[in-house]
Motif scaffolding. Structure first.
Motif, PDB file in Angstrom:
ATOM      1  N   LYS A 234      37.046  -9.016 -24.265  1.00 37.61           N
ATOM      2  CA  LYS A 234      38.399  -8.689 -24.710  1.00 37.61           C
ATOM      3  C   LYS A 234      38.670  -9.393 -26.014  1.00 37.61           C
ATOM      4  N   ASP A 239      41.138  -3.746 -28.165  1.00 39.98           N
ATOM      5  CA  ASP A 239      40.142  -3.603 -27.114  1.00 39.98           C
ATOM      6  C   ASP A 239      38.750  -3.609 -27.727  1.00 39.98           C
ATOM      7  N   ASN A 263      36.739   1.591 -22.526  1.00 37.00           N
ATOM      8  CA  ASN A 263      37.312   0.323 -22.950  1.00 37.00           C
ATOM      9  C   ASN A 263      36.427  -0.812 -22.453  1.00 37.00           C
ATOM     10  N   THR A 264      36.837  -2.043 -22.690  1.00 37.42           N
ATOM     11  CA  THR A 264      35.982  -3.184 -22.365  1.00 37.42           C
ATOM     12  C   THR A 264      35.676  -3.292 -20.878  1.00 37.42           C
ATOM     13  N   LYS A 265      36.526  -2.736 -20.027  1.00 33.24           N
ATOM     14  CA  LYS A 265      36.286  -2.807 -18.579  1.00 33.24           C
ATOM     15  C   LYS A 265      34.970  -2.118 -18.192  1.00 33.24           C
ATOM     16  N   HIS A 266      34.548  -1.162 -18.989  1.00 31.60           N
ATOM     17  CA  HIS A 266      33.309  -0.441 -18.694  1.00 31.60           C
ATOM     18  C   HIS A 266      32.059  -1.281 -19.008  1.00 31.60           C
ATOM     19  N   VAL A 268      31.914  -4.855 -18.403  1.00 35.14           N
ATOM     20  CA  VAL A 268      32.007  -6.174 -17.780  1.00 35.14           C
ATOM     21  C   VAL A 268      30.644  -6.656 -17.294  1.00 35.14           C
TER      22      VAL A 268
END
Length: 307
Positions: A234, A239, A263-266, A268
């Motif tokens: 993050k 993002d 987004n960055t969640k993809h 982690v």
């Protein structure tokens, strides 16, 4: 007139105009003191130079400073009339004509500067106007000390060229390089109404030498394949991922933007992992870190070193 200079750091993002990292601000201010000392030296003013911050205004990004020139009490800090005359002329002080006329006489030269100033007081406070002027002029001498400029003696032009070659401005403009500041304004006027020098996105490169270019092999719009580590999922400016890349022993923390629609969640699962990324380079300046737009990412394969 006090030896006062005022610095305005304009944030890179208008919605957070005063949110400038203290690390960037501190480095710039410390470098400003060294820069002022160099410019005072170019003016041939004798004495130890100390710059003190007296107050900050408008949040944390307008700094009021005073330039202290500590020399022998009661003496004008110039060795010879020539330097004194150049100083006044460059600063735009009309008294330089009177001084030049006075020292045409050989007997007056022998009499000395202190004797002259005793009868004709001079306000050394014009140094702040001259420092601002020299900061403005310096960027014209990045590539050559021989730019025709009737306002500067050839000696001064040559020394401004040398100052840039010694990276004299690099620390001062570092907040612009780091993109935490969009502009630095320097002025002897507390309200910034006159006599200002401005270093910004449009001219900061003129204060840096080619050896300050960051990852010059990264060409805008070209795809690269790089090995490194994802150290953040993050970013502080939207993002993005932080991709730590090492080249020739230097560590670069590059901003890496996710694929369109993600987004960055993809990503982690890649946090703190060694990865290989394929990305398109985006850059607006060779003196700023390039940004990367992700095309593909995978865990980097471990390699064995048998040497």
């Amino acid at each position: 007139m006090k030896n006062e200079l005022f610095l305005k750091y304009v944030g890179a993002f208008t919605e957070n105009d005063s949110e400038i990292p203290l690390s960037d601000l501190g480095k710039s201010l410390a470098s400003f003191e060294r820069l002022v000392a160099e410019l005072v030296k170019i003016c041939r003013v004798n004495g130890e130079v100390v710059v003190t911050a007296t107050v900050s205004r408008e949040g944390s990004h307008v700094v009021d400073t005073i330039i202290h020139i500590n020399n022998v009490a009661g003496q004008l800090p110039f060795d010879v009339p020539e330097y004194f005359i150049q100083f006044l002329k460059m600063a735009g002080d009309e008294s330089w004509r009177q001084v030049a006329e006075h020292f045409k006489d050989l007997n007056n030269i022998r009499e000395g500067l202190n004797s002259y100033v005793a009868d004709h007081p001079v306000d050394i406070g014009v140094i702040t106007w001259l420092i601002t002027k020299l900061i403005n002029k310096a960027r014209n001498h990045k590539r050559s000390p021989f730019v025709e400029d009737k306002e500067l003696p050839a000696r001064v032009a040559k020394e401004l060229y040398g100052l840039i070659k010694r990276n004299g401005f690099k620390g001062f403009v570092s907040p612009i390089i780091n993109e935490s500041v969009g502009e630095i304004e320097i002025s002897p006027d507390r309200e910034f109404r006159a006599g200002s020098a401005k270093i910004n996105e449009g001219n900061f490169e003129d204060y840096l030498t080619e050896d300050n270019e960051i990852l010059p092999d990264f060409v805008n719009g070209v795809e690269v394949v790089l090995d490194g580590e994802i150290t953040s999922v993050k970013g502080t400016r939207g993002d993005s991922l932080t991709f730590q890349y090492i080249e020739s022993g230097t560590v670069y923390n590059l901003e890496l933007f996710p694929l369109a629609g993600k987004n960055t969640k993809h990503y982690v699962q890649f946090y703190k992992e060694r990865v290989r990324v394929t990305a398109i380079v985006e850059r607006t300046s060779m003196y700023k870190k390039p940004k990367l737009h992700l095309s593909d990412i995978e865990q980097a394969q471990a390699t064995l070193n048998f040497e």
